[in-house]
Write an enzyme that holds these catalytic residues in place. Structure first.
Site, PDB file in Angstrom:
ATOM      1  N   TYR A  84     -15.926  -4.362   5.290  1.00 43.93           N
ATOM      2  CA  TYR A  84     -14.657  -3.790   5.779  1.00 43.93           C
ATOM      3  C   TYR A  84     -14.425  -4.181   7.247  1.00 43.93           C
ATOM      4  O   TYR A  84     -13.320  -4.592   7.628  1.00 43.93           O
ATOM      5  CB  TYR A  84     -14.725  -2.272   5.619  1.00 43.93           C
ATOM      6  CG  TYR A  84     -13.459  -1.533   5.977  1.00 43.93           C
ATOM      7  CD1 TYR A  84     -12.337  -1.617   5.159  1.00 43.93           C
ATOM      8  CD2 TYR A  84     -13.388  -0.749   7.120  1.00 43.93           C
ATOM      9  CE1 TYR A  84     -11.170  -0.925   5.481  1.00 43.93           C
ATOM     10  CE2 TYR A  84     -12.237  -0.050   7.442  1.00 43.93           C
ATOM     11  CZ  TYR A  84     -11.128  -0.144   6.621  1.00 43.93           C
ATOM     12  OH  TYR A  84      -9.977   0.539   6.948  1.00 43.93           O
TER      13      TYR A  84
ATOM     14  N   GLY B  29      -1.525   7.352   0.930  1.00 37.53           N
ATOM     15  CA  GLY B  29      -1.990   7.386   2.319  1.00 37.53           C
ATOM     16  C   GLY B  29      -0.940   6.971   3.341  1.00 37.53           C
ATOM     17  O   GLY B  29       0.218   7.388   3.283  1.00 37.53           O
TER      18      GLY B  29
ATOM     19  N   GLY C   7       0.838  -1.211   0.000  1.00 35.19           N
ATOM     20  CA  GLY C   7       0.000   0.000   0.000  1.00 35.19           C
ATOM     21  C   GLY C   7       0.864   1.247   0.000  1.00 35.19           C
ATOM     22  O   GLY C   7       0.446   2.303   0.481  1.00 35.19           O
TER      23      GLY C   7
ATOM     24  N   SER D  42     -13.375  -7.730   7.469  1.00 28.42           N
ATOM     25  CA  SER D  42     -11.990  -7.950   7.012  1.00 28.42           C
ATOM     26  C   SER D  42     -10.997  -7.499   8.072  1.00 28.42           C
ATOM     27  O   SER D  42      -9.993  -8.171   8.335  1.00 28.42           O
ATOM     28  CB  SER D  42     -11.739  -7.212   5.690  1.00 28.42           C
ATOM     29  OG  SER D  42     -11.660  -5.809   5.878  1.00 28.42           O
TER      30      SER D  42
ATOM     31  N   VAL E 114      -1.786  -7.680  -3.745  1.00 27.29           N
ATOM     32  CA  VAL E 114      -1.484  -8.560  -2.600  1.00 27.29           C
ATOM     33  C   VAL E 114      -2.477  -9.715  -2.450  1.00 27.29           C
ATOM     34  O   VAL E 114      -2.239 -10.635  -1.677  1.00 27.29           O
ATOM     35  CB  VAL E 114      -1.408  -7.768  -1.269  1.00 27.29           C
ATOM     36  CG1 VAL E 114      -0.255  -6.781  -1.282  1.00 27.29           C
ATOM     37  CG2 VAL E 114      -2.732  -7.073  -0.946  1.00 27.29           C
TER      38      VAL E 114
HETATM   39  N1  LIG Z   1      -7.643   6.293   6.374  1.00 20.92           N
HETATM   40  C1  LIG Z   1      -8.293   5.825   7.409  1.00 20.92           C
HETATM   41  O1  LIG Z   1      -9.108   6.513   8.042  1.00 20.92           O
HETATM   42  C2  LIG Z   1      -8.033   4.406   7.873  1.00 20.92           C
HETATM   43  C3  LIG Z   1      -8.587   4.028   9.084  1.00 20.92           C
HETATM   44  C4  LIG Z   1      -8.378   2.741   9.546  1.00 20.92           C
HETATM   45  C5  LIG Z   1      -7.608   1.867   8.804  1.00 20.92           C
HETATM   46  N2  LIG Z   1      -7.079   2.261   7.620  1.00 20.92           N
HETATM   47  C6  LIG Z   1      -6.292   1.276   6.889  1.00 20.92           C
HETATM   48  O2  LIG Z   1      -5.008   1.801   6.634  1.00 20.92           O
HETATM   49  C7  LIG Z   1      -4.480   1.189   5.452  1.00 20.92           C
HETATM   50  C8  LIG Z   1      -4.028   2.269   4.515  1.00 20.92           C
HETATM   51  O3  LIG Z   1      -5.170   3.053   4.170  1.00 20.92           O
HETATM   52  P1  LIG Z   1      -5.058   4.532   3.561  1.00 20.92           P
HETATM   53  O4  LIG Z   1      -6.039   5.341   4.261  1.00 20.92           O
HETATM   54  O5  LIG Z   1      -3.630   4.924   3.488  1.00 20.92           O
HETATM   55  O6  LIG Z   1      -5.660   4.231   2.101  1.00 20.92           O
HETATM   56  P2  LIG Z   1      -5.239   4.731   0.651  1.00 20.92           P
HETATM   57  O7  LIG Z   1      -6.387   4.385  -0.217  1.00 20.92           O
HETATM   58  O8  LIG Z   1      -4.733   6.119   0.684  1.00 20.92           O
HETATM   59  O9  LIG Z   1      -3.996   3.761   0.291  1.00 20.92           O
HETATM   60  C9  LIG Z   1      -4.152   2.392   0.134  1.00 20.92           C
HETATM   61  C10 LIG Z   1      -3.125   1.874  -0.857  1.00 20.92           C
HETATM   62  O10 LIG Z   1      -3.316   0.449  -0.993  1.00 20.92           O
HETATM   63  C11 LIG Z   1      -3.164   0.118  -2.349  1.00 20.92           C
HETATM   64  N3  LIG Z   1      -3.868  -1.116  -2.661  1.00 20.92           N
HETATM   65  C12 LIG Z   1      -5.204  -1.319  -2.711  1.00 20.92           C
HETATM   66  N4  LIG Z   1      -5.452  -2.579  -3.076  1.00 20.92           N
HETATM   67  C13 LIG Z   1      -4.259  -3.191  -3.264  1.00 20.92           C
HETATM   68  C14 LIG Z   1      -3.879  -4.494  -3.647  1.00 20.92           C
HETATM   69  N5  LIG Z   1      -4.771  -5.437  -3.965  1.00 20.92           N
HETATM   70  N6  LIG Z   1      -2.558  -4.788  -3.704  1.00 20.92           N
HETATM   71  C15 LIG Z   1      -1.624  -3.846  -3.424  1.00 20.92           C
HETATM   72  N7  LIG Z   1      -1.937  -2.584  -3.064  1.00 20.92           N
HETATM   73  C16 LIG Z   1      -3.239  -2.260  -2.995  1.00 20.92           C
HETATM   74  C17 LIG Z   1      -3.780   1.301  -3.099  1.00 20.92           C
HETATM   75  O11 LIG Z   1      -3.363   1.345  -4.465  1.00 20.92           O
HETATM   76  C18 LIG Z   1      -3.288   2.474  -2.274  1.00 20.92           C
HETATM   77  O12 LIG Z   1      -2.042   2.932  -2.752  1.00 20.92           O
HETATM   78  C19 LIG Z   1      -5.613   0.331   4.878  1.00 20.92           C
HETATM   79  O13 LIG Z   1      -5.422  -1.006   5.274  1.00 20.92           O
HETATM   80  C20 LIG Z   1      -6.845   0.908   5.530  1.00 20.92           C
HETATM   81  O14 LIG Z   1      -7.884  -0.049   5.622  1.00 20.92           O
HETATM   82  C21 LIG Z   1      -7.272   3.517   7.128  1.00 20.92           C
END
Ligand SMILES: NC(=O)c1ccc[n+]([C@@H]2O[C@H](COP(=O)([O-])OP(=O)(O)OC[C@H]3O[C@@H](n4cnc5c(N)ncnc54)[C@H](O)[C@@H]3O)[C@@H](O)[C@H]2O)c1
Length: 250
Positions: A158, A21, A17, A161, A64
């Protein structure tokens, strides 16, 4: 945090990822690791989103949820001792409107993707231990969400998961402690990233009102906890799921 305090220099970390983010090179996990003189292997399904900036930051395109692509990441990674699983997606909707594909894709990427990455990392470590190599202690950091504990409208897929990711983290920590691998999870609340920005603005406002600290988290605030859990500074912490949420309640 100073580089010497975290003791991450010269280690190799795989970050999934890494294109956006929390995981990203722009300003968060991947960048913070590089600042600690750690070698970083950025992994994302969207190759264009990753940055080729120094010889210490390589890029591997990988979905992934696909076993063969996950194997390829480890073929291309030289001696990783840190794995950070940030890749994740949302596909929100009320359950009666959720398609099988909405369910499967969220479970496949968030939970199965974490499983596949962990399994390959652990196989590599175990093979090397079997060959009598003197292996460094390793650390896996997974990413959950407060939604699995608190529930949230429109996020059954979600939440399921991420609950799975936390269960996997605790069970795996017991299994692999003898292989010198620690496994922990960070459990973010609402963090200001492109994922969170998909939430309608009026809903974001309602959520902000549920956060005692009065604001959303910054990706770098999650990155700081991830770096601590990845580093030898947390050497007696394993099987923990630690919130970084401003004490949000949904
Ligand atoms: N932003 C929030 O509020 C929040 C809160 C709780 C948990 N999270 C978790 O934090 C993690 C990062 O989230 P974020 O907010 O940075 O999201 P984001 O969407 O900014 O980044 C997620 C990244 O994962 C990549 N990705 C998606 N599917 C993929 C795959 N199959 N294989 C490889 N890469 C893949 C995307 O291309 C993206 O670059 C995630 O697991 C998300 O569930 C985020």
């Amino acid at each position: 945090m100073t580089s010497s305090w975290l003791q991450l220099a010269q280690k190799t970390a795989i970050v999934t990822g890494a294109g956006s983010g929390i995981g990203a090179m722009g300003y968060t996990v991947a960048r913070s690791l590089l600042n600690q003189q750690c070698r970083v292997i950025q992994v994302d399904r969207d190759e264009a989103s990753m940055q080729h900036i120094t010889k210490d930051a390589s890029v591997v395109q990988c979905d992934v949820s696909q076993e063969d692509q996950v194997r390829n990441v480890f073929v291309q990674s030289d001696n990783p001792s840190i794995l950070i699983n940030c890749a994740g997606i949302t596909r929100d909707g009320w359950i009666s409107n959720l398609s099988n594909d909405d369910w499967d894709s969220v479970l496949d990427i968030n939970l199965k993707g974490t499983f596949l990455m962990c399994r390959e990392f652990i196989r590599l470590q175990n093979e090397r231990l079997k060959q009598g190599e003197d292996r460094p202690a390793c650390s896996i950091v997974n990413v959950g969400s407060v939604v699995s504990e608190l529930g949230n409208l429109g996020q059954t897929n979600y939440a399921a998961s991420k609950g799975g990711v936390l269960g996997l983290t605790r069970a795996l920590a017991k299994e692999v402690a003898r292989s010198h691998i620690r496994v922990n999870a960070v459990v973010p609340g609402f963090i200001d990233t492109p994922m969170a920005q998909q939430v309608p603005v009026h809903v974001q406002e309602q959520i902000r009102n549920q956060i005692p600290l009065g604001r959303f988290g910054k990706p770098e605030e999650v990155a700081d906890l991830i770096l601590f859990l990845a580093s030898p500074r947390s050497s007696y912490i394993t099987g923990e799921c630690i919130k970084v949420s401003g004490m949000i309640s949904l």
